[in-house]
Design an enzyme around this catalytic site. Structure first.
Site, PDB file in Angstrom:
ATOM      1  CE  LYS A   1      98.731 -35.018 -16.968  1.00 48.49           C
ATOM      2  NZ  LYS A   1      98.365 -33.500 -17.161  1.00 48.49           N
TER       3      LYS A   1
HETATM    4  C1  E4P Z   1     100.635 -32.311 -19.464  1.00 46.70           C
HETATM    5  O1  E4P Z   1     100.091 -33.206 -19.206  1.00 46.70           O
HETATM    6  C2  E4P Z   1     100.231 -30.972 -18.795  1.00 46.70           C
HETATM    7  O2  E4P Z   1      99.223 -30.633 -18.599  1.00 46.70           O
HETATM    8  C3  E4P Z   1     100.833 -29.941 -19.861  1.00 46.70           C
HETATM    9  O3  E4P Z   1     101.677 -30.245 -20.762  1.00 46.70           O
HETATM   10  C4  E4P Z   1     101.651 -28.807 -18.721  1.00 46.70           C
HETATM   11  O4  E4P Z   1     101.845 -27.829 -19.791  1.00 46.70           O
HETATM   12  P1  E4P Z   1     102.347 -26.136 -19.326  1.00 46.70           P
HETATM   13  O5  E4P Z   1     103.578 -26.040 -18.865  1.00 46.70           O
HETATM   14  O6  E4P Z   1     102.303 -25.431 -20.673  1.00 46.70           O
HETATM   15  O7  E4P Z   1     101.310 -25.919 -18.153  1.00 46.70           O
END
Ligand code: E4P
Length: 219
Positions: A84
């Site tokens: 990522k």
């Molecule tokens: C996605 O890969 C992220 O880890 C995640 O969806 C972030 O979500 P949040 O806004 O609830 O922290």
């Protein structure tokens, strides 16, 4: 549409996998920190073994050279690892280099169709628009998901849209109708998708009615 779990909690992942509906997992530094285990490699490797599908692990370097080194190291941890990388200038530059090396990338912290387009052109396998965080600041997060699905489709770009930052079951319905390739959901939302009060009431009634005749038959 495929469903991933957005968590680094091993028990939640185990339960999601038991259900047979989870084909991948996304983690991020906050989710891993929440579990109190600083050994990202061990956590990610364990999740990869459990889920048997794509598992996103995020870099924390912010400069191109640092991102490249970290991403190459993370990519070697397991065949299911997806690296990522945030949508920054350094991130997109690193994505375009890593994609040519065959590293699978999930471009994260994506908040606009333009960012998503650049991620796809750089060669990211997945792009994750954070729809809940957009909703939080008064923007229409789902529109970004819809725009990206349309743009990738129009130009036959192979990048897949991951509806991320999903906050509730209605986000899931909308993402599915729009054609998001994947949605990554917190365990709580997975449970909310499964449950319905009328199912519980209906089952209780079926069991009560059946008990009456079954009880009578035994007597
Ligand atoms: C996605 O890969 C992220 O880890 C995640 O969806 C972030 O979500 P949040 O806004 O609830 O922290």
């Amino acid at each position: 549409m495929r469903l991933w779990l957005d968590t680094a909690n091993i028990e939640e992942i185990r339960q999601g996998v038991r259900l047979g509906v989870i084909s991948g997992v996304t983690t991020n530094p906050s989710l891993v920190a929440k579990e109190g285990d600083g050994n990202l490699q061990r956590v990610v490797t364990e999740i990869c073994e459990l889920v048997g599908g794509p598992v996103s692990a995020e870099v924390v370097a912010t400069e191109v050279e640092g991102i490249l080194a970290e991403a190459r190291r993370i990519a070697r941890w397991h065949q299911h690892v997806v690296v990522k990388i945030p949508c920054t200038e350094a991130g997109v530059q690193a994505i375009s280099i890593l994609a040519k090396e065959g590293v699978r990338i999930n471009m994260t912290l994506t908040f606009s169709p333009n960012q998503g387009l650049l991620g796809a052109l750089a060669g990211a396998t997945y792009v994750s628009p954070f729809l809940g965080r957009l909703d939080d600041v008064g923007h229409d997060g789902m529109q970004v998901v819809a725009d990206l699905v349309e743009i990738y489709d129009k130009y036959h770009l192979p990048t897949q849209v991951v509806a991320a930052s999903v906050r509730h079951p209605l986000h899931m319905v909308a993402a599915a109708k729009i054609g998001a390739h994947i949605a990554t959901v917190p365990y709580k939302v997975l449970q909310q998708m499964l449950q319905h009060p009328l199912t519980d009431v209906g089952l209780a009634r079926f069991l009560k009615d059946w008990q009456q005749v079954a009880g009578a038959a035994v007597l």
